[in-house]
Design a protein around this motif. Structure first.
Motif, PDB file in Angstrom:
ATOM      1  N   ASP A  85      25.490  -5.155 -25.712  1.00 17.98           N
ATOM      2  CA  ASP A  85      24.640  -6.059 -26.482  1.00 17.98           C
ATOM      3  C   ASP A  85      23.172  -5.758 -26.193  1.00 17.98           C
ATOM      4  O   ASP A  85      22.811  -5.273 -25.126  1.00 17.98           O
ATOM      5  CB  ASP A  85      24.930  -7.519 -26.111  1.00 17.98           C
ATOM      6  N   HIS A 140      31.755  -3.560 -23.623  1.00 17.62           N
ATOM      7  CA  HIS A 140      32.846  -4.533 -23.768  1.00 17.62           C
ATOM      8  C   HIS A 140      33.458  -4.428 -25.151  1.00 17.62           C
ATOM      9  O   HIS A 140      32.853  -3.844 -26.068  1.00 17.62           O
ATOM     10  CB  HIS A 140      32.333  -5.945 -23.477  1.00 17.62           C
ATOM     11  N   HIS A 147      31.098  -1.770 -27.262  1.00 23.09           N
ATOM     12  CA  HIS A 147      29.654  -1.757 -27.520  1.00 23.09           C
ATOM     13  C   HIS A 147      28.960  -2.481 -26.376  1.00 23.09           C
ATOM     14  O   HIS A 147      29.608  -3.164 -25.579  1.00 23.09           O
ATOM     15  CB  HIS A 147      29.330  -2.469 -28.840  1.00 23.09           C
TER      16      HIS A 147
HETATM   17 FE   LIG Z   1      29.078  -7.975 -27.601  1.00 20.56          FE
END
Ligand SMILES: [Fe+2]
Ligand SMILES: O=C(O)CCC(=O)C(=O)O
Length: 336
Positions: free
Chosen positions: A209, A265, A207
């Motif tokens: 952020d 990541h 995913h």
């Molecule tokens: Fe993350």
């Protein structure tokens, strides 16, 4: 809602692990000594800004040393996180909550679509005196230890963002006020020890952020990254004592009008020990719309993204469970 949290959820999601071949990225991830970012000599600062700009552009992440966050604040934060997760399930379940807008939220399930084998505690931190009353009172040192760390990390995030926007050709002060009043969203993650027979087991699926940057501290290795030019290969982020890992979020991709990309990541279970990580996400305030910097939009660089807020991201999250998409993908303006 303690009833929603059951101890078996963790075991169930662990049973459905995936095996992955660990591939190594071509070159080591950048480690940048930022000691001279505060230097009065602009040339000394410029060298660090240049290193950060290159790392942001080419890798989407870097580690920093000489960052001014004390080793004791870092160790204490990891300790506080471990002590929280070591508490009996009922005590942690007091923070369980179905509302993703809750100021604090504990969960063990994979309802978010990306948690495969993690429990987490998420809460806000900036400004600290606004949020700290919602934080756990047990372990007894939690507020003190996590609060000290949060404040030091917020300061570091502003210093790093000053360098990153300068690297984009903007004034170092470009975002200062928005960051000062901005959002610091902390995720404390707890992963069980992985089985060495099972091979690489994903604790947290790939995913990116939200926010501009994430500053991450891990108790042991497990974080892996892949940048857009890595051809899908995962690079493990090594634990360098005293260093902090920094990566770019969706809102920096938007702000930079696509010159920088947010970092994909994931977390792999560590086969030597249970693992704890603390991610601190830094962005604009909840309802502040983030768009492409006007200075970075011109004939050669048409506007690539619609503006959005953290609030918009929270609205998007529940719709992103079945087939994961980076939030920033949903913001792209059709150039056709
Ligand atoms: Fe993350
Ligand atoms: O545990 C890790 O290293 C990654 C955590 C993470 O990506 C997150 O909390 O968003």
């Amino acid at each position: 809602m303690p009833a929603a949290v059951s101890g078996c959820l963790l075991a169930r999601s662990m049973a459905s692990h995936h095996n992955h071949h660990r591939q190594r990225g071509a070159a080591a991830l950048p480690v940048i000594n930022i000691g001279r970012l505060g230097d009065k000599d602009p040339a000394a600062r410029a060298l660090v800004v240049q290193d950060i700009a290159r790392a942001c552009r080419d890798r989407g992440c870097f580690q920093v040393t000489n960052h001014g966050v004390s080793k004791s604040a870092m160790d204490s934060a990891l300790e506080a996180a471990s002590e929280f997760f070591d508490m009996p399930a009922e005590r942690k379940a007091a923070f369980a909550c179905d509302d993703i807008r809750s100021p604090i939220r504990y969960d063990t399930s994979s309802r978010d679509g990306i948690s495969k084998a993690r429990s987490f505690l998420k809460h806000y931190a900036n400004p600290l005196d606004h949020w700290v009353d919602s934080w756990p009172t047990q372990p007894a040192t939690y507020r003190k230890k996590m609060g000290t760390y949060a404040v030091e990390i917020q300061r570091l995030s502003m210093q790093l963002m000053g360098a990153i926007v300068q690297g984009l050709g903007l004034s170092p002060m470009y975002l200062e006020e928005k960051l000062e009043a901005g959002l610091q969203f902390m995720a404390l993650n707890n992963y069980p020890q992985g089985s060495s027979r099972a091979g690489d087991t994903v604790g947290l699926a790939p995913h990116s952020d939200i926010g501009f940057i994430t500053i991450l501290l891990q108790s042991s290795p497990g974080l892996e990254v892949t940048h857009h030019d890595d051809g899908g290969a995962w690079t493990p982020v090594p634990v360098i004592p005293g260093a902090l890992h920094v990566h770019l979020g969706d809102h920096l991709e938007v702000l930079s009008n696509g010159r920088l990309r947010s970092l994909l990541h994931r977390a792999i279970l560590n086969t030597d020990e249970a693992r704890v990580s603390i991610a601190s996400i830094h962005g604009a305030a909840m309802d502040e719309k983030v768009g492409c910097a006007e200075e970075l939009v011109d004939e050669g660089h048409p506007r690539m993204y619609r503006e959005s807020s953290f609030h918009d991201f929270l609205d998007f999250l529940p719709t992103n469970v079945k087939a994961y998409r980076r939030f920033v993908e949903t913001l792209k303006i059709d150039s056709a």
